[in-house]
Write a protein that holds these residues in place. Structure first.
Motif, PDB file in Angstrom:
ATOM      1  N   ALA A  15       1.743   3.623   0.479  1.00  0.00           N
ATOM      2  CA  ALA A  15       2.174   2.244   0.247  1.00  0.00           C
ATOM      3  C   ALA A  15       1.017   1.358  -0.184  1.00  0.00           C
ATOM      4  O   ALA A  15       1.168   0.523  -1.083  1.00  0.00           O
ATOM      5  N   VAL A  16      -0.159   1.513   0.443  1.00  0.00           N
ATOM      6  CA  VAL A  16      -1.303   0.678   0.053  1.00  0.00           C
ATOM      7  C   VAL A  16      -1.811   1.073  -1.330  1.00  0.00           C
ATOM      8  O   VAL A  16      -2.248   0.224  -2.105  1.00  0.00           O
ATOM      9  N   ALA A  20      -1.922  -1.620  -4.292  1.00  0.00           N
ATOM     10  CA  ALA A  20      -3.168  -1.915  -5.008  1.00  0.00           C
ATOM     11  C   ALA A  20      -3.011  -1.671  -6.502  1.00  0.00           C
ATOM     12  O   ALA A  20      -3.471  -2.473  -7.325  1.00  0.00           O
ATOM     13  N   ASP A  21      -2.345  -0.589  -6.859  1.00  0.00           N
ATOM     14  CA  ASP A  21      -2.115  -0.278  -8.267  1.00  0.00           C
ATOM     15  C   ASP A  21      -1.292  -1.371  -8.941  1.00  0.00           C
ATOM     16  O   ASP A  21      -1.636  -1.844 -10.024  1.00  0.00           O
ATOM     17  N   ALA A  22      -0.220  -1.789  -8.291  1.00  0.00           N
ATOM     18  CA  ALA A  22       0.634  -2.835  -8.852  1.00  0.00           C
ATOM     19  C   ALA A  22      -0.101  -4.170  -8.949  1.00  0.00           C
ATOM     20  O   ALA A  22       0.088  -4.920  -9.914  1.00  0.00           O
ATOM     21  N   MET A  23      -0.959  -4.460  -7.978  1.00  0.00           N
ATOM     22  CA  MET A  23      -1.677  -5.726  -7.977  1.00  0.00           C
ATOM     23  C   MET A  23      -2.618  -5.852  -9.171  1.00  0.00           C
ATOM     24  O   MET A  23      -2.626  -6.878  -9.849  1.00  0.00           O
ATOM     25  N   GLU A  58       2.794 -10.645  -4.952  1.00  0.00           N
ATOM     26  CA  GLU A  58       4.239 -10.423  -5.082  1.00  0.00           C
ATOM     27  C   GLU A  58       4.531  -9.023  -5.629  1.00  0.00           C
ATOM     28  O   GLU A  58       5.404  -8.320  -5.124  1.00  0.00           O
ATOM     29  N   SER A  59       3.777  -8.608  -6.637  1.00  0.00           N
ATOM     30  CA  SER A  59       3.967  -7.272  -7.205  1.00  0.00           C
ATOM     31  C   SER A  59       3.578  -6.196  -6.213  1.00  0.00           C
ATOM     32  O   SER A  59       4.238  -5.150  -6.118  1.00  0.00           O
ATOM     33  N   GLY A  60       2.509  -6.418  -5.470  1.00  0.00           N
ATOM     34  CA  GLY A  60       2.063  -5.449  -4.474  1.00  0.00           C
ATOM     35  C   GLY A  60       3.054  -5.278  -3.341  1.00  0.00           C
ATOM     36  O   GLY A  60       3.281  -4.161  -2.857  1.00  0.00           O
ATOM     37  N   ILE A  61       3.675  -6.362  -2.918  1.00  0.00           N
ATOM     38  CA  ILE A  61       4.691  -6.292  -1.859  1.00  0.00           C
ATOM     39  C   ILE A  61       5.876  -5.458  -2.326  1.00  0.00           C
ATOM     40  O   ILE A  61       6.367  -4.583  -1.607  1.00  0.00           O
ATOM     41  N   GLU A  62       6.332  -5.728  -3.531  1.00  0.00           N
ATOM     42  CA  GLU A  62       7.470  -4.991  -4.075  1.00  0.00           C
ATOM     43  C   GLU A  62       7.150  -3.504  -4.193  1.00  0.00           C
ATOM     44  O   GLU A  62       7.944  -2.649  -3.790  1.00  0.00           O
ATOM     45  N   ALA A  63       5.972  -3.178  -4.725  1.00  0.00           N
ATOM     46  CA  ALA A  63       5.599  -1.771  -4.905  1.00  0.00           C
ATOM     47  C   ALA A  63       5.401  -1.071  -3.566  1.00  0.00           C
ATOM     48  O   ALA A  63       5.808   0.085  -3.390  1.00  0.00           O
TER      49      ALA A  63
END
Length: 103
Positions: A15-16, A20-23, A58-63
């Motif tokens: 998940a992390v 991180a990738d999405a962020m 926001e993107s990191g939470i979703e991913a």
């Protein structure tokens, strides 16, 4: 230029990693800290302009929540943190993160 700090704490490594990738892919931010919080919880911290950090979190939470078995425990965005916070907490740019500094 106003800067912000954004952090996401997740349960489990996948998940992390997804967060991180999405962020970094969704906004112009740089990862300044990554570490183990406690009992399988991991945290990733990014810096950048306020709007970029908000978009990245926001993107990191979703991913992180979409990852199989992953769960975002908590998150926060601190716009314009005072300089004395940088001297105490590990949110400043280091020699490792400086080459990726966007602003």
């Amino acid at each position: 230029m106003p800067q912000a700090v954004g952090a996401i704490e997740t349960l489990g490594f996948p998940a992390v990693l997804a967060a991180a990738d999405a962020m970094v892919k969704s906004a112009e931010v740089a990862i300044v800290y990554y570490g183990i919080a406690e009992s399988g919880r991991l945290i990733v911290v990014v810096r950048g302009q306020v709007a970029e950090v908000q978009r990245a979190v926001e993107s990191g939470i979703e991913a992180g929540n979409q990852t199989f078995g992953g769960e975002v425990i908590t998150y926060f965005v601190i716009p314009n943190p005072p300089e004395n916070i940088e001297t105490v907490l590990p949110i400043h740019f280091t020699s490792k993160s400086e080459p990726f500094r966007i602003f």
